[in-house]
Write an enzyme that holds these catalytic residues in place. Structure first.
Site, short mmCIF file in Angstrom:
data_model
loop_
_atom_site.label_atom_id
_atom_site.label_comp_id
_atom_site.label_asym_id
_atom_site.label_seq_id
_atom_site.Cartn_x
_atom_site.Cartn_y
_atom_site.Cartn_z
N GLU A 7 0.87 -1.16 0.00
CA GLU A 7 0.00 0.00 0.00
C GLU A 7 0.91 1.23 0.00
O GLU A 7 1.78 1.34 0.88
CB GLU A 7 -0.87 -0.02 1.27
CG GLU A 7 -1.86 1.10 1.28
CD GLU A 7 -2.70 1.16 2.55
OE1 GLU A 7 -2.68 0.21 3.35
OE2 GLU A 7 -3.36 2.20 2.73
N ARG A 53 5.11 -12.89 9.62
CA ARG A 53 5.79 -11.64 9.26
C ARG A 53 7.14 -11.59 9.95
O ARG A 53 7.39 -12.29 10.94
CB ARG A 53 4.95 -10.43 9.61
CG ARG A 53 4.67 -10.28 11.10
CD ARG A 53 3.60 -9.22 11.37
NE ARG A 53 4.06 -7.89 11.06
CZ ARG A 53 3.45 -7.08 10.17
NH1 ARG A 53 2.41 -7.47 9.52
NH2 ARG A 53 3.90 -5.88 9.95
N LYS A 103 4.29 1.15 9.46
CA LYS A 103 4.42 2.39 8.70
C LYS A 103 3.82 3.57 9.46
O LYS A 103 4.32 4.69 9.38
CB LYS A 103 3.76 2.24 7.33
CG LYS A 103 4.63 1.47 6.36
CD LYS A 103 4.00 1.37 4.99
CE LYS A 103 3.04 0.22 4.93
NZ LYS A 103 2.50 -0.02 3.59
P1 ATP Z 1 2.62 -2.01 8.02
O1 ATP Z 1 1.79 -2.77 9.01
O2 ATP Z 1 4.04 -1.89 8.38
O3 ATP Z 1 2.02 -0.72 7.62
P2 ATP Z 1 1.46 -3.37 5.86
O4 ATP Z 1 1.26 -4.83 6.00
O5 ATP Z 1 0.29 -2.49 6.05
O6 ATP Z 1 2.67 -2.94 6.76
P3 ATP Z 1 1.59 -3.32 3.05
O7 ATP Z 1 2.09 -2.24 2.19
O8 ATP Z 1 0.12 -3.58 3.07
O9 ATP Z 1 2.10 -3.01 4.50
O10 ATP Z 1 2.38 -4.67 2.80
C1 ATP Z 1 2.77 -5.15 1.54
C2 ATP Z 1 3.11 -6.61 1.67
O11 ATP Z 1 4.19 -6.77 2.56
C3 ATP Z 1 1.96 -7.40 2.25
O12 ATP Z 1 1.83 -8.60 1.52
C4 ATP Z 1 2.35 -7.64 3.67
O13 ATP Z 1 1.80 -8.83 4.13
C5 ATP Z 1 3.88 -7.69 3.56
N1 ATP Z 1 4.51 -7.30 4.83
C6 ATP Z 1 4.29 -6.18 5.54
N2 ATP Z 1 5.00 -6.19 6.69
C7 ATP Z 1 5.70 -7.35 6.69
C8 ATP Z 1 6.62 -7.96 7.60
N3 ATP Z 1 6.97 -7.36 8.75
N4 ATP Z 1 7.13 -9.16 7.27
C9 ATP Z 1 6.79 -9.75 6.12
N5 ATP Z 1 5.95 -9.24 5.22
C10 ATP Z 1 5.40 -8.06 5.49
MG MG Z 2 -1.51 -2.49 5.09
#
Ligand code: ATP
Ligand code: MG
Length: 563
Positions: A37, A263, A273
């Protein structure tokens, strides 16, 4: 990658190989996607997801799409999209022409929503967000049907059309799927499909004032793109029934499947983020690319190599059980890689001057300094030596403690590559601080070799006073001083490490360092791995960032404290 070939298959690889063997993959082509995102910069956790998705595509000769999951216009910016792409390329992956945006599918999503309404499978709800929460029930209690659940198809169509036309304010109506308010899975209790939001979208501008929800958008985007294995983190496990509901809507031809993995969490790091944005917006760091940030932009600027991060996530592995990985494992991987490639340079970070009284004034000699003892093809470079040199202040002790083998009056040490010297006297300022060390050298020890078999126990790095680069050195350390930031007080800001950045303005570095450019890997002998700061360094005022220390002082310290 020989290492990869030898390791056992992870659970996703097993699923893929099984699917391929049993003819469950259309055209036998594995299609994955990385779906960030664009509401912030990528962090180290994302590296795991990127490596997993792109490497699977490479390994099984399929493809991996980059999909910007841009369904929340209020929080998304083009700056983030550019940074995300740049970071993925830095890691060495490429999506080719397969760059997609969830917003590419807004028309199709809208049509599917209208179809669901026509078929009586979706309805427009006027419950407020708060009421909706009340009606939803809990994990132990079923939900209640909304009074609007039985609205007529005609009225639903009319209201949804009016929502699209902007006739209703935000929060007044929501389009919901009609599934089952008593489902044991809360995500199936009539999930919202569309909400009203008056926001200009970076790509679709003001075309829409209704935006589709994640649980509706994501599976359908996967289906449209022909994704075969949709891999996400464990927190989406409970959403899988909603994913399967969406991909089985009539008329959707391709059925992707969702798989969840644990994760990546690292101690001493925050990887949300939202929290990282807070640190940026409130100037706790200099930006998303501050070298202390656990963002890809941050570690790049800090001097981590992409190879070391790939090695790191590969050592962590892909599993279904959540855990916390030790920060020191990441630093270990960085050192392992940089040790093989970093150019060795002498830098004196806290200098004190040494004058070699029996060395001719004005004479300059050049010695060959080895660029990398780990790589015989790395060659060498000249380093200038003269009567006036700097050594580290801590490499001299006026009153040596027991076991001290470096310079003190009467003791002989080696100046690396150059000569044996013996300290003879010191000069001090009015505060008693040493300003100058007098020494003599043995001309027969040229090159740092013993002239007659006599041994010295200490070797110091040094820099010639008239042949050096004066530079700024930024000593970076962990951004947080607690393993689990915020755990003790509930506020992660309380755990910020006040010593995470120490700026040294007196550092002197051998002239060779002036050739270094951002992206080069350096080792300042005995001091650590360093890089040229990609943002602030100028030829007339170079700035070096400490990437990582040479040893894991943290582990040592912990061991000492018996932790
Ligand atoms: P955050 O919670 O840090 O904002 P998010 O999951 O909202 O992260 P996205 O941009 O939606 O961030 O994530 C893109 C991809 O990266 C998704 O498939 C998510 O599952 C994966 N991802 C995010 N954080 C991690 C992590 N700590 N370890 C592994 N994969 C991750
Ligand atoms: Mg997200």
């Amino acid at each position: 990658m020989a290492e990869n070939a030898e390791r056992p298959l992870n659970f996703i690889e097993k699923i893929i190989e099984d699917d391929l063997k049993n003819g469950r993959v259309p055209n036998n082509e594995i299609v994955t996607r990385f779906p960030p995102e664009p509401n912030g910069y990528l962090h180290i956790g994302h590296i795991k997801s990127i490596c997993l998705n792109f490497s699977l595509a490479e390994k099984y000769h399929g493809r991996c799409h980059l999909r910007l999951d841009d369904t929340n216009p209020a929080k998304e910016e083009n700056e983030y999209i550019d940074a995300i792409k740049d970071d993925i390329h830095w890691l060495g992956f490429d999506w080719g022409e397969h760059e997609y945006y969830a917003s590419d599918y807004y028309d199709q999503l809208y049509e599917i929503a209208v179809r669901l309404i026509r078929e009586g499978k979706a309805y427009v709800d006027s419950l407020s967000a708060e009421q909706m929460r009340e009606y939803r029930g809990t994990l132990t209690e079923p939900g209640k049907n909304s009074p609007d659940r039985d609205r007529s198809i005609e009225e639903n169509l009319r209201l949804f059309e009016e929502m699209r036309q902007g006739k209703h304010p935000e929060g007044s109506y929501t389009l919901r799927a009609k599934i089952d308010m008593a489902s044991p899975n809360i995500n199936l209790r009539d999930p919202a499909l569309y909400r009203i939001k008056f926001a200009t979208h970076p790509r679709t501008g003001d075309k829409w004032c209704i935006y589709p929800m994640y649980d509706f958008t994501h599976p359908i985007s996967d289906a449209i793109e022909g994704i075969t294995h949709s891999i996400c983190t464990l927190e989406f496990e409970d959403h899988r029934p909603a994913y399967d509901w969406a991909t089985s809507i009539d008329g959707i031809e391709h059925t992707p499947h969702q798989y969840e993995f644990a994760r990546l969490n690292i101690n001493y790091c925050l990887m949300s983020k939202r929290k990282l944005l807070y640190l940026v917006n409130n100037n706790f760091v200099s930006g998303w690319d501050d070298p202390r940030m656990p963002t890809v932009a941050g570690i790049r600027r800090r001097g981590y190599s992409p190879e070391s991060m790939k090695d790191f996530v590969s050592r962590v592995g892909v599993a279904k059980v959540e855990g916390v990985v030790d920060y020191s494992l990441m630093e270990f991987c960085v050192r392992e890689d940089l040790n093989k490639r970093a150019k060795r340079i002498m830098a004196v970070l806290d200098p004190v001057e040494v004058v070699i009284d029996n060395y001719p004034e004005g004479q300059v000699e050049y010695f060959e300094a080895v660029n990398n003892p780990e790589d015989e093809n790395a060659g060498s470079h000249p380093v200038a030596f003269s009567k006036h040199v700097y050594i580290e202040r801590e490499d001299f002790m006026e009153v040596p403690v027991k076991g001290y083998h470096r310079l003190y009056i009467g003791n002989e040490i080696r100046l690396k590559y150059a000569y044996y010297i013996t300290a003879t006297a010191v000069e001090k300022d009015e505060n008693g601080r040493i300003t100058l060390i007098h020494a003599t050298y043995d001309p027969l020890s040229r090159g740092g070799d013993s002239p007659d078999g006599r041994k010295v126990k200490g070797t110091s790095h040094w820099v010639s006073k008239d042949h050096c680069l004066r530079a700024e050195v930024r000593q970076y350390d962990k951004l947080f001083k607690a393993e689990n930031p915020g755990a003790a007080t509930g506020n992660y800001l309380d755990d910020l490490n006040p010593d995470s950045l120490i700026v040294l303005n007196d550092a002197v570095i051998e002239e060779e360092a002036a050739k270094a450019k951002p992206g080069d890997y350096l080792q300042f002998i005995r001091n650590g791995y360093y890089c040229v700061d990609s943002k602030d360094s100028r030829p007339e005022h170079m700035v070096f960032n400490r990437t990582v220390t040479l040893k894991d002082s943290w582990a040592k310290q912990k061991a000492k404290m018996g932790l």
